[in-house]
Design a protein around this motif. Structure first.
Motif, PDB file in Angstrom:
ATOM      1  N   ARG A 153      35.185 -56.167  -2.009  1.00  0.00           N
ATOM      2  CA  ARG A 153      36.113 -55.315  -2.983  1.00  0.00           C
ATOM      3  C   ARG A 153      36.740 -54.334  -2.189  1.00  0.00           C
ATOM      4  NH1 ARG A 153      32.898 -50.739  -6.347  1.00  0.00           N
ATOM      5  NH2 ARG A 153      32.328 -49.355  -4.717  1.00  0.00           N
ATOM      6  N   SER A 423      27.990 -52.424  -6.103  1.00  0.00           N
ATOM      7  CA  SER A 423      28.665 -53.489  -5.937  1.00  0.00           C
ATOM      8  C   SER A 423      27.759 -54.425  -5.276  1.00  0.00           C
ATOM      9  CB  SER A 423      30.051 -53.068  -4.840  1.00  0.00           C
ATOM     10  OG  SER A 423      30.537 -54.304  -4.702  1.00  0.00           O
ATOM     11  N   GLY A 425      27.515 -58.347  -3.090  1.00  0.00           N
ATOM     12  CA  GLY A 425      28.381 -59.371  -2.559  1.00  0.00           C
ATOM     13  C   GLY A 425      27.475 -60.491  -1.820  1.00  0.00           C
ATOM     14  N   TYR A 446      31.015 -64.261  -3.377  1.00  0.00           N
ATOM     15  CA  TYR A 446      30.707 -63.732  -4.843  1.00  0.00           C
ATOM     16  C   TYR A 446      30.642 -62.347  -4.943  1.00  0.00           C
ATOM     17  CZ  TYR A 446      28.436 -62.921  -9.273  1.00  0.00           C
ATOM     18  OH  TYR A 446      28.108 -62.650 -10.721  1.00  0.00           O
ATOM     19  N   ALA A 447      31.461 -61.693  -5.832  1.00  0.00           N
ATOM     20  CA  ALA A 447      31.515 -60.560  -5.940  1.00  0.00           C
ATOM     21  C   ALA A 447      31.254 -60.147  -7.159  1.00  0.00           C
ATOM     22  CB  ALA A 447      32.968 -59.871  -5.523  1.00  0.00           C
ATOM     23  N   GLU A 448      30.258 -59.114  -7.476  1.00  0.00           N
ATOM     24  CA  GLU A 448      30.007 -58.399  -8.670  1.00  0.00           C
ATOM     25  C   GLU A 448      30.183 -57.000  -8.775  1.00  0.00           C
ATOM     26  OE1 GLU A 448      26.836 -60.210 -11.245  1.00  0.00           O
ATOM     27  OE2 GLU A 448      25.696 -58.382 -10.654  1.00  0.00           O
ATOM     28  N   ASP A 449      30.621 -56.252  -9.753  1.00  0.00           N
ATOM     29  CA  ASP A 449      30.733 -54.859  -9.773  1.00  0.00           C
ATOM     30  C   ASP A 449      30.327 -54.255 -11.112  1.00  0.00           C
ATOM     31  OD1 ASP A 449      32.252 -53.772  -7.023  1.00  0.00           O
ATOM     32  OD2 ASP A 449      33.162 -55.638  -7.503  1.00  0.00           O
ATOM     33  N   THR A 450      29.698 -53.306 -11.060  1.00  0.00           N
ATOM     34  CA  THR A 450      29.343 -52.633 -12.437  1.00  0.00           C
ATOM     35  C   THR A 450      29.646 -51.080 -12.347  1.00  0.00           C
ATOM     36  OG1 THR A 450      26.925 -52.006 -11.725  1.00  0.00           O
ATOM     37  CG2 THR A 450      27.350 -54.070 -12.895  1.00  0.00           C
ATOM     38  N   ASP A 475      31.257 -54.380 -16.454  1.00  0.00           N
ATOM     39  CA  ASP A 475      31.102 -55.116 -14.953  1.00  0.00           C
ATOM     40  C   ASP A 475      32.072 -56.118 -15.034  1.00  0.00           C
ATOM     41  OD1 ASP A 475      29.682 -57.715 -16.479  1.00  0.00           O
ATOM     42  OD2 ASP A 475      29.200 -56.133 -17.811  1.00  0.00           O
ATOM     43  N   TRP A 476      32.341 -56.531 -13.899  1.00  0.00           N
ATOM     44  CA  TRP A 476      33.298 -57.595 -13.440  1.00  0.00           C
ATOM     45  C   TRP A 476      32.571 -58.227 -12.252  1.00  0.00           C
ATOM     46  CZ3 TRP A 476      33.874 -52.276 -14.023  1.00  0.00           C
ATOM     47  CH2 TRP A 476      34.681 -51.965 -15.059  1.00  0.00           C
ATOM     48  N   ASN A 477      33.378 -59.558 -12.048  1.00  0.00           N
ATOM     49  CA  ASN A 477      32.862 -60.236 -10.998  1.00  0.00           C
ATOM     50  C   ASN A 477      33.745 -61.262 -10.679  1.00  0.00           C
ATOM     51  OD1 ASN A 477      32.217 -62.963 -12.291  1.00  0.00           O
ATOM     52  ND2 ASN A 477      31.254 -61.729 -13.504  1.00  0.00           N
ATOM     53  N   ASP A 478      33.822 -61.887  -9.477  1.00  0.00           N
ATOM     54  CA  ASP A 478      34.945 -62.994  -9.004  1.00  0.00           C
ATOM     55  C   ASP A 478      34.391 -63.749  -7.859  1.00  0.00           C
ATOM     56  OD1 ASP A 478      37.162 -64.314  -8.951  1.00  0.00           O
ATOM     57  OD2 ASP A 478      38.594 -62.455  -8.593  1.00  0.00           O
TER      58      ASP A 478
END
Length: 757
Positions: A153, A423, A425, A446-450, A475-478
Motif C-alpha cells: 500500500r 496492514s 501483505g 494480497y493486501a489487507e488493511d484495517t 477494512d479493505w483488501n485487494d
C-alpha cells in the motif's frame, strides 16, 4: 650489397614495429581514458534483489553519494531536480509529493501517502516524518509508477528508497563537514566507522543544523519569530555483526528532532479569495485591528502570535540476512515512535486576539511496528523467485489544539482515543528466463488493511473520557499484480513492457455527521514501455519510458466548517488518466566533463471527478450549482495539482586538474518547469507560471580527496514558486473561497568544508 639489403630490412622492420607499438600504446591510452570515463555501474535493490540498474524493468533513478552532495539533497525537498516526472509540494511540516499525475492531498495520522518512502527497508508512515534530515547516505532510489506487488500500500505513485551507510569491517573511516550560509545557517555533520573485530563493526552518524527563518515576520524586531526556520538534530548508531559468511545482522537505532517556528498547516499566506466568482487579491478576512502589512510577498509577513514546531522521532530497526545456499532469508523489523506539535497564528495577521483564538494547531503521538520476511532464490539463468510477508501496525493519537488565555491545550471535545490501523501483505515475484535474451516477470500481492476510528467520548462523566474499542472500523483488501517482459537487444540495450496495479487504502473520517464516515481505496492500472541502454563504451547511459496510468476512485481533499474552525476530510472524487514520456541521460564525453539531464512530458487530466462544492467560486461555468444542496463541484478536464506538462533538468561539471594543488570543479544545475496548478481546483489564483531554478557550486578537492571545500548558491534566480495552494471556505467568511499558499525557499548561499578520513 647483401649487408645493405639486410640493414634496409632491419630498418623497415624496426620502423613498422615502432609504429605498431606506438599505435598499441595510443589505443591502450584511449581505452584507459574511456574506462576512466565510464558511467559508474549502480547496483540497486529496487526489485528487492541486488541488480544493475540497467537490467531492471522499472523506471528508477538512482542517486549515489556524489549525486546527493552535488545536488544539495539534504532531505526529500530537492529530489525533484534530478528525477523526471516528480514534483515536490509542502505545507507547514507536511510533505506533499507528486509523481506521474498523482499527488498527496490529505495529511495527518490517518492519511496515506501516494509515494511510499522507505529508509533501510522501513516504511516512513506520515507526511510529517517524511521531512526528516538525510545523514550519511549511500544512495537514494526513486521508482516511478505503482510498486504495489513488492512494496504494498501507499506506493501508489512510486517509491523512494533511502539507503544509509552500513558499518564496515576493514578500517576506521568517516567524515566531518562544517557549513556556514545565509540566514545565519550553521551545520555540522559527520560519521565514523569503527571496526571492533573481523566480524563486528559500529558506525555512528550525527547532525546539528540551525538557521534563521526564510520568511521574515516584520511584527517583531529580529529573527525570533521569523517563519520556516530550523533547529534540527539527528543521531544514528548502527551495529553490524557477521559471524559467518552466510549470516549478516545490522541493528540501527536513532533519534531526530526538529524545532523552530515553522509555518502554517495548510500554507502560511492568504494570497487572495474568490467572492461570487470574482478574484480579490490579498487576505480577505482580516481581523478589524490588523494592518495592511500583514502579507508583503512570499517571504515577508506580519504575525502577532508566535508559531512553533516541535517534532521528535526515535526508531529501532533489526535486519538479518541468512544465505542458506538455495535461498536467502531476510528479516526486517522496526519500532518507531513519533511525537510532535505545531502551532501558528490562525488569523494570519498582526491583529486578532492573543488569548482566545480557538484552533491554533495540532499535536500527535504515534507508535508504529512493522515486520517483513523475504525468501529469495539465488541468481540463475532459468527461474528466479522471491516471496514474503509483511505486517504493519500504527496507533496514532492526533488532536487539535486551541488557545484559551495563555494556555495551548487539546479541547475537551477532541480528547479522543488513538486511531489504529494495520496492514498485511503476502507477496511473490518471479523471473523466467525464456532465452539468453528474453525474460518474463510476474508478481502478485494480497493486501489487507484495517482501520479503527478514534474512540468516541463518554459524555456521562466530566471531563469526558474515550470509550476504548468503540471507534468505528473499516477494512479493505485487494489483489495486486505485475506482468512484464524484458528483452535484451544486445549486451548494452534492453526493451521492456509491463502492466501493474497499485492500491491506496481507504479510511475513516471522524470530523462531522454531515461528512461521509468512510472513503474507499483508490486504485491504479499502469502501462509502461521502457528502453535502457549504454553507449560509447559505457561512457553514456540513456534510459526512456512511456506510460499510461489510469487512476480510479481517487481520494480528494475537502473541508467542512466546524464550530469556530475548518476541518479537513477525505472523499472519493473519481478518475484521472495520466500519460507521458520520460528520459534520462548521463554522459562523460571527456575525462573532465560530465553531463546529465532528465526530461518529462506529461498529460494528466481528470475524467469524471466530483468533490464537495466550494462557496465563493460561483458556478464556474456550470461546474457547480450553489442553489442545489445535492450539487457537487465537477473537476472534469482539470489538471491535478503539481502536474506540469514539461519539466527539464540539466547538470554539468568540469574537473580542472591543478596537479599538487588538487582539483577544482565548477558544477551547474538548472531545472525548468512548465506551468502547473498547485491545487486540483484549477483557478487562476492557484496557477504557477513556468520558471527556471538554477544552482551553482564550485568544489575544490585535495589530491588525495581527503579535503573538500564547496561554495554554493541555490535558487540563483531568487524567484518564489507555489508548491501548495488550498481553496477553502474560512469559518470567518464562509461565503468566500480563500486561497491559502505555501511558497518555495528563497536564494541561499554558503560554504562547506569536508574532511574524509
Amino acid at each position: 650489397m647483401e649487408v645493405k639489403r639486410n640493414a634496409l630490412y632491419l630498418g623497415v622492420s624496426l620502423a613498422l614495429s615502432g609504429s605498431v607499438v606506438a599505435q598499441q600504446e595510443t589505443e591502450a591510452t584511449e581505452q584507459e581514458s574511456a574506462n576512466n570515463r565510464q558511467v559508474e555501474e549502480i547496483i540497486v535493490t529496487a526489485t528487492k534483489r541486488s541488480q544493475d540498474i540497467q537490467s531492471v524493468s522499472v523506471a528508477v533513478t538512482a542517486l549515489g553519494a556524489d549525486d546527493i552532495a552535488k545536488g544539495g539533497i539534504e532531505d526529500v525537498s530537492r529530489i525533484e531536480n534530478l528525477v523526471p516526472g516528480m514534483s515536490y509540494g509542502q505545507s507547514g511540516s507536511e510533505v506533499r509529493l507528486a509523481i506521474r499525475g498523482t499527488r498527496t492531498n490529505n495529511v495527518g495520522s490517518e492519511a496515506e501517502q501516494v509515494v511510499g518512502i522507505f529508509e533501510d527497508g522501513v516504511y516512513v508512515p506520515t507526511t510529517t516524518q517524511a521531512l526528516g534530515s538525510y545523514v550519511d547516505l549511500e544512495r537514494i532510489e526513486v521508482l516511478r509508477g505503482p510498486q504495489g506487488t513488492l512494496y504494498g500500500r501507499n506506493t501508489f505513485g512510486g517509491t523512494i528508497n533511502i539507503h544509509t551507510r552500513a558499518p564496515e569491517f576493514d578500517e576506521v573511516s568517516g567524515y566531518v563537514q562544517a557549513l556556514a550560509g545565509t540566514y545565519d545557517r550553521r551545520k555540522v555533520e559527520g560519521a565514523v566507522n569503527l571496526p571492533i573485530s573481523d566480524t563486528l563493526a559500529v558506525r555512528l552518524a550525527g547532525l546539528m543544523d540551525q538557521r534563521d527563518g526564510y520568511i521574515e515576520n516584520t511584527y517583531v524586531d529580529g529573527p525570533s519569530d521569523d517563519l520556516n526556520d530550523a533547529d534540527n538534530k539527528y543521531f544514528r548508531a548502527s551495529l553490524r555483526w557477521q559471524p559467518t559468511e552466510s549470516l549478516d545482522v545490522i541493528v540501527r537505532a536513532g533519534q531526530g528532532t526538529q524545532e523552530g517556528n515553522g509555518s502554517a498547516i495548510w500554507g502560511y499566506q492568504q494570497i487572495g479569495a474568490y467572492d461570487n466568482g470574482n478574484f480579490l487579491a490579498g487576505h480577505q478576512y482580516l481581523p478589524a485591528d490588523a494592518t495592511a502589512a500583514t502579507d508583503q510577498g512570499p517571504w515577508k509577513v506580519s504575525r502577532n502570535m508566535a508559531s512553533s514546531v516541535d517534532l521528535e522521532s526515535s526508531f529501532f530497526t533489526v535486519q538479518a540476512e541468512w544465505d542458506a545456499d538455495w535461498v536467502v532469508i531476510k528479516y526486517t523489523g522496526n519500532q518507531t515512535n513519533f511525537e510532535g506539535s505545531q502551532t501558528y497564528d490562525p488569523d494570519y495577521s498582526d491583529g486578532g486576539s492573543l488569548t482566545d483564538s480557538g484552533f491554533v494547531g495540532w499535536n500527535s503521538d504515534q507508535d508504529t511496528f512493522s515486520h517483513e520476511i523475504q525468501f529469495t532464490s539465488p541468481a540463475n539463468d532459468t527461474f528466479e523467485w522471491l516471496g514474503g510477508a509483511y505486517y504493519f501496525e500504527q496507533a496514532a493519537g492526533w488532536n487539535w489544539l486551541e488557545r484559551v488565555g495563555d494556555v495551548t491545550a487539546v479541547p475537551h471535545w477532541d480528547n479522543q482515543g488513538d486511531y489504529v490501523s494495520t496492514s498485511l501483505g503476502v507477496f511473490a515475484n518471479g523471473t523466467l528466463h525464456m532465452s539468453e535474451a528474453t525474460r518474463l516477470v510476474g508478481g502478485i500481492r494480497y493486501a489487507e488493511d484495517t482501520k479503527q476510528q478514534r474512540d468516541p467520548l463518554d459524555w456521562s462523566v466530566w471531563p469526558p473520557v474515550p470509550m476504548k474499542g468503540q471507534g468505528s472500523k473499516g477494512d479493505w483488501n485487494d489483489i495486486l499484480y505485475k506482468a512484464a517482459v524484458e528483452h535484451d537487444l544486445n549486451d548494452d540495450q534492453m526493451l521492456y513492457g509491463q502492466v501493474s496495479t497499485g492500491y491506496r487504502a481507504g479510511g475513516i473520517n471522524f470530523v462531522d455527521p454531515v461528512v461521509p464516515l468512510t472513503y474507499e481505496p483508490e486504485t491504479v492500472t499502469a502501462w509502461e514501455v521502457g528502453y535502457k541502454s549504454t553507449w560509447l563504451d559505457r561512457t553514456m547511459v540513456f534510459n526512456a519510458a512511456v506510460y499510461l496510468n489510469q487512476y480510479r476512485d481517487m481520494q480528494a481533499q475537502s473541508f467542512v466548517v466546524q464550530g469556530t474552525g475548518v476541518t479537513e476530510y477525505t472523499e472519493n472524487g473519481g478518475e484521472l488518466d495520466s500519460m507521458g514520456f520520460e528520459a534520462e541521460l548521463s554522459w562523460n564525453p571527456t575525462d573532465q566533463l560530465s553531463l546529465s539531464g532528465s526530461l518529462s512530458i506529461m498529460q494528466a487530466e481528470f475524467g469524471k471527478y466530483e468533490v464537495s462544492k466550494v462557496q465563493g467560486l460561483g458556478n464556474m461555468g456550470g461546474r457547480q450549482d450553489l442553489n442545489d444542496p445535492a450539487s457537487l463541484l465537477n473537476l472534469e478536464g482539470f489538471r491535478p495539482a503539481l502536474a506540469p506538462e514539461l519539466t527539464l533538468g540539466l547538470q554539468a561539471s568540469y574537473d580542472i586538474y591543478l596537479g599538487d594543488m588538487g582539483t577544482l570543479t565548477p558544477y551547474a544545475q538548472t531545472y525548468y518547469s512548465g506551468d502547473y496548478y498547485a491545487y486540483d481546483i484549477n483557478v487562476e489564483g492557484a496557477k504557477q507560471d513556468s520558471f527556471t531554478r538554477t544552482d551553482l557550486r564550485l568544489i575544490w578537492a585535495s589530491p588525495d580527496a581527503s579535503w573538500e571545500v564547496q561554495g554554493y548558491v541555490m535558487n540563483l534566480e531568487n524567484e518564489a514558486q507555489l508548491n501548495r495552494v488550498v481553496v477553502f471556505n474560512p469559518s470567518e467568511r464562509p461565503s468566500i473561497a480563500s486561497l491559502q499558499a505555501n511558497w518555495s525557499n528563497p536564494r541561499t548561499a554558503g560554504v562547506s568544508v569536508n574532511y574524509n578520513f
